[in-house]
Scaffold this active site. Structure first.
Site, PDB file in Angstrom:
ATOM      1  N   ALA A   1      -2.567  -8.247  -1.714  1.00 36.46           N
ATOM      2  CA  ALA A   1      -1.661  -7.226  -2.232  1.00 36.46           C
ATOM      3  C   ALA A   1      -2.340  -6.284  -3.244  1.00 36.46           C
ATOM      4  O   ALA A   1      -2.167  -5.062  -3.147  1.00 36.46           O
ATOM      5  CB  ALA A   1      -0.426  -7.898  -2.841  1.00 36.46           C
TER       6      ALA A   1
ATOM      7  N   GLY B   1       0.827  -1.204   0.000  1.00 37.38           N
ATOM      8  CA  GLY B   1       0.000   0.000   0.000  1.00 37.38           C
ATOM      9  C   GLY B   1       0.860   1.252   0.000  1.00 37.38           C
ATOM     10  O   GLY B   1       0.699   2.134  -0.860  1.00 37.38           O
TER      11      GLY B   1
ATOM     12  N   GLU C   1      -0.146 -23.390   1.071  1.00 38.95           N
ATOM     13  CA  GLU C   1       1.135 -23.294   0.377  1.00 38.95           C
ATOM     14  C   GLU C   1       2.263 -23.880   1.224  1.00 38.95           C
ATOM     15  O   GLU C   1       3.106 -24.634   0.734  1.00 38.95           O
ATOM     16  CB  GLU C   1       1.427 -21.829   0.024  1.00 38.95           C
ATOM     17  CG  GLU C   1       0.496 -21.327  -1.078  1.00 38.95           C
ATOM     18  CD  GLU C   1       0.630 -19.837  -1.366  1.00 38.95           C
ATOM     19  OE1 GLU C   1       1.411 -19.159  -0.691  1.00 38.95           O
ATOM     20  OE2 GLU C   1      -0.077 -19.366  -2.267  1.00 38.95           O
TER      21      GLU C   1
HETATM   22  C1  LIG Z   1       2.980 -15.428   3.701  1.00 40.57           C
HETATM   23  C2  LIG Z   1       2.065 -14.501   2.962  1.00 40.57           C
HETATM   24  C3  LIG Z   1       1.678 -14.808   1.663  1.00 40.57           C
HETATM   25  C4  LIG Z   1       0.824 -13.945   0.974  1.00 40.57           C
HETATM   26  N1  LIG Z   1       0.467 -14.267  -0.314  1.00 40.57           N
HETATM   27  C5  LIG Z   1      -0.277 -13.410  -1.020  1.00 40.57           C
HETATM   28  C6  LIG Z   1      -0.586 -13.690  -2.381  1.00 40.57           C
HETATM   29  O1  LIG Z   1      -0.189 -14.719  -2.933  1.00 40.57           O
HETATM   30  N2  LIG Z   1      -1.309 -12.767  -3.079  1.00 40.57           N
HETATM   31  C7  LIG Z   1      -1.758 -11.603  -2.484  1.00 40.57           C
HETATM   32  O2  LIG Z   1      -2.390 -10.793  -3.156  1.00 40.57           O
HETATM   33  N3  LIG Z   1      -1.488 -11.335  -1.200  1.00 40.57           N
HETATM   34  C8  LIG Z   1      -0.769 -12.199  -0.447  1.00 40.57           C
HETATM   35  N4  LIG Z   1      -0.482 -11.918   0.864  1.00 40.57           N
HETATM   36  C9  LIG Z   1      -1.089 -10.708   1.479  1.00 40.57           C
HETATM   37  C10 LIG Z   1      -0.335  -9.443   1.106  1.00 40.57           C
HETATM   38  O3  LIG Z   1       1.049  -9.624   1.293  1.00 40.57           O
HETATM   39  C11 LIG Z   1      -0.869  -8.298   1.961  1.00 40.57           C
HETATM   40  O4  LIG Z   1      -2.244  -8.153   1.705  1.00 40.57           O
HETATM   41  C12 LIG Z   1      -0.147  -6.998   1.647  1.00 40.57           C
HETATM   42  O5  LIG Z   1       1.214  -7.109   1.986  1.00 40.57           O
HETATM   43  C13 LIG Z   1      -0.772  -5.825   2.407  1.00 40.57           C
HETATM   44  O6  LIG Z   1      -0.066  -4.660   2.125  1.00 40.57           O
HETATM   45  P1  LIG Z   1       0.068  -3.495   3.205  1.00 40.57           P
HETATM   46  O7  LIG Z   1       0.744  -2.365   2.527  1.00 40.57           O
HETATM   47  O8  LIG Z   1      -1.244  -3.253   3.848  1.00 40.57           O
HETATM   48  O9  LIG Z   1       0.994  -4.105   4.356  1.00 40.57           O
HETATM   49  P2  LIG Z   1       2.460  -4.722   4.291  1.00 40.57           P
HETATM   50  O10 LIG Z   1       2.841  -5.103   2.917  1.00 40.57           O
HETATM   51  O11 LIG Z   1       2.494  -5.748   5.359  1.00 40.57           O
HETATM   52  O12 LIG Z   1       3.389  -3.492   4.706  1.00 40.57           O
HETATM   53  C14 LIG Z   1       3.347  -2.924   5.977  1.00 40.57           C
HETATM   54  C15 LIG Z   1       4.628  -2.122   6.199  1.00 40.57           C
HETATM   55  O13 LIG Z   1       4.473  -1.323   7.340  1.00 40.57           O
HETATM   56  C16 LIG Z   1       5.645  -1.365   8.129  1.00 40.57           C
HETATM   57  N5  LIG Z   1       5.248  -1.076   9.508  1.00 40.57           N
HETATM   58  C17 LIG Z   1       4.362  -1.752  10.278  1.00 40.57           C
HETATM   59  N6  LIG Z   1       4.211  -1.148  11.462  1.00 40.57           N
HETATM   60  C18 LIG Z   1       5.015  -0.062  11.450  1.00 40.57           C
HETATM   61  C19 LIG Z   1       5.288   0.973  12.396  1.00 40.57           C
HETATM   62  N7  LIG Z   1       4.689   1.011  13.593  1.00 40.57           N
HETATM   63  N8  LIG Z   1       6.171   1.931  12.056  1.00 40.57           N
HETATM   64  C20 LIG Z   1       6.793   1.896  10.849  1.00 40.57           C
HETATM   65  N9  LIG Z   1       6.557   0.949   9.910  1.00 40.57           N
HETATM   66  C21 LIG Z   1       5.671  -0.009  10.203  1.00 40.57           C
HETATM   67  C22 LIG Z   1       6.166  -2.791   7.927  1.00 40.57           C
HETATM   68  O14 LIG Z   1       7.564  -2.874   8.195  1.00 40.57           O
HETATM   69  C23 LIG Z   1       5.840  -3.019   6.453  1.00 40.57           C
HETATM   70  O15 LIG Z   1       6.896  -2.647   5.605  1.00 40.57           O
HETATM   71  C24 LIG Z   1       0.358 -12.760   1.589  1.00 40.57           C
HETATM   72  C25 LIG Z   1       0.752 -12.445   2.895  1.00 40.57           C
HETATM   73  C26 LIG Z   1       1.606 -13.305   3.583  1.00 40.57           C
HETATM   74  C27 LIG Z   1       2.035 -12.961   4.981  1.00 40.57           C
END
Ligand SMILES: Cc1cc2nc3c(=O)[nH]c(=O)nc-3n(C[C@H](O)[C@H](O)[C@H](O)COP(=O)(O)OP(=O)(O)OC[C@H]3O[C@@H](n4cnc5c(N)ncnc54)[C@H](O)[C@@H]3O)c2cc1C
Length: 410
Positions: A307, A7, A162
């Site tokens: 994602a 995001g 997986e």
């Molecule tokens: C094992 C696994 C497999 C997955 N497989 C898939 C798939 O095949 N297809 C799919 O679409 N989705 C998949 N997902 C889900 C997908 O990865 C998430 O939906 C996506 O990463 C969400 O994005 P985000 O930006 O909300 O959070 P994230 O990508 O988790 O990013 C959050 C960021 O915030 C940072 N952060 C958190 N708290 C703090 C703080 N207090 N201060 C500073 N930084 C902070 C973290 O370090 C991180 O970099 C999978 C998830 C996992 C765990």
């Protein structure tokens, strides 16, 4: 902007070269491609294959500053963020801090049953799995040896499916002939799912096919199996004890703890329910996106934690933040669902793309294509593809099968 995951990174990219000063805060210095984490956990890829330094990904975005910082509190009223060191104010805020594991009130289980969310988690899981085989080879006691060769995965969603599939393939193929005392092909891989079927978010027919495919490669799938206790050497299902030295957690998700500092009403998973334009209720200048938020589609159903949802929301939140700053009305977010997929093991997957259900090799190839194309900022994208395809097709995981010395979990 908080968080350089899917995001946050898409929001930062959308704001690159726009007339705003952007600060991207993340407690890690890299963007992590989580969908390929289980390949690191199961020794098919190296950690560096799926992590890219945020600074280099955003090098050309001259108006974006990346800071390695943990945000500990958000003061929405004062428009300030408290950091691990110091604080920072903002005119507009995009929160994209993601989610972590939930043990449903049993946080003490985490030490025995790690989840898979970060590179550290993946390397720890890899260590535990490989160490279990090594210890079993030296274990004279039959019952203890069986416990070492029993691997339990809790949670039958995409990650659990997986992981279980990959664990089965490691035992049945990758290391099948490498030991002298134990027979790795006799290892038990058990997938426990509390609901009626695995991959509950997929159509029923695909769930069935996924379960059949798992059983074909040697995974014992147990549905309606509710874990009531986890200890150092067992999982309990009510009165039934399943002895296992390696338990992996893929069952519950909870929003980043940061949401609890916002002072707004959260859902049961700690996520922030957002307005249609992704802003936090009562705070039109602050947006919450991705896994830490809950956004509903036109039918009122919550969007999944995927994602593509986070990526599309990143772009929309960036645009809405700009609109808000220039006094224009914001726009509602609409998710364009291009499909969902999950792999089951080598050359097998299930997928729903444009309403069409796919399974087997075709679904796996689609999975492979999509995941490689979306590897963010990785110049070695095709090298990663090659590495991984080679590990799969040759059953070789080479140097990645090396483990550190055994450390007791007790
Ligand atoms: C094992 C696994 C497999 C997955 N497989 C898939 C798939 O095949 N297809 C799919 O679409 N989705 C998949 N997902 C889900 C997908 O990865 C998430 O939906 C996506 O990463 C969400 O994005 P985000 O930006 O909300 O959070 P994230 O990508 O988790 O990013 C959050 C960021 O915030 C940072 N952060 C958190 N708290 C703090 C703080 N207090 N201060 C500073 N930084 C902070 C973290 O370090 C991180 O970099 C999978 C998830 C996992 C765990």
């Amino acid at each position: 902007m908080v968080g350089g995951g899917f995001g946050g990174l898409y929001a930062a990219r959308a704001l690159a070269s726009r007339p705003v000063r952007v600060t991207l805060l993340d407690r890690r210095n890299h963007h992590l491609f989580q969908p390929l984490l289980y390949q690191v956990a199961t020794a098919a890829l190296n950690a560096s294959d799926i992590a890219a330094p945020l600074r280099s990904v955003l090098r050309r975005a001259r108006n974006v500053t990346v800071l390695l910082a943990e945000v500990v509190r958000v003061d929405l009223a004062a428009r300030r963020l408290a950091l691990d060191r110091g604080e920072i104010g903002y005119d507009a805020l995009i929160l994209a801090a993601g989610a972590g594991h939930s043990y449903f009130g049993h946080e003490d289980w985490e030490v025995f049953a790690p989840g898979l969310k970060s590179l550290e988690d993946a390397l720890e899981i890899r260590r535990r799995v490989l160490s279990a085989y090594e210890s079993a080879e030296r274990e004279p006691d039959g019952a203890e040896q069986r416990a070492l060769l029993t691997f339990v995965v809790v949670g039958g969603g995409p990650t659990g499916v997986e992981l279980a599939g990959a664990l089965a393939e490691i035992s049945r193929q990758t290391i099948a002939r490498d030991f002298r005392v134990i027979d790795p092909t006799k290892a038990r891989i058990i997938l426990l799912e509390g609901g009626d079927r695995v991959l509950a978010s997929f159509p029923e027919a695909l769930s069935r096919r996924a379960q059949d495919a798992l059983q074909r490669i040697g995974v014992e799938v147990r549905t309606r199996a509710n874990v009531t206790r986890v200890t150092a050497d067992a999982v309990w299902l009510g009165g039934e004890q399943v002895r296992a030295r390696t338990v992996l957690w893929a069952a519950g998700v909870a929003a980043a703890p940061l949401t609890r500092t916002l002072g707004v009403t959260l859902d049961r998973s700690g996520r922030v329910p957002v307005e249609p334009d992704l802003s936090i209720p009562g705070h039109p200048e602050a947006f919450a996106i991705g896994d830490m938020s809950v956004c509903r589609d036109r039918t009122g159903a919550p969007l999944p934690g995927l994602a593509p949802v986070a990526m599309q929301q990143g772009s929309r939140a960036a645009d809405n933040a700009l609109r808000r700053l220039s006094g224009q009305p914001t726009r509602p977010f609409r998710y364009r669902d291009r499909g969902t997929m999950a792999t089951i093991g080598r050359a097998a997957a299930v997928a729903v793309v444009g309403g069409v259900q796919l399974s087997g090799l075709v679904a796996w190839l689609a999975w492979l294509f999509v995941h490689i194309m979306f590897l963010i900022g990785f110049r070695n994208r095709f090298l990663v593809l090659f590495e991984w395809a080679w590990a799969y097709l040759s059953w070789q995981r080479g140097a990645r099968l090396i483990t550190r010395p055994w450390r007791s979990r007790d």
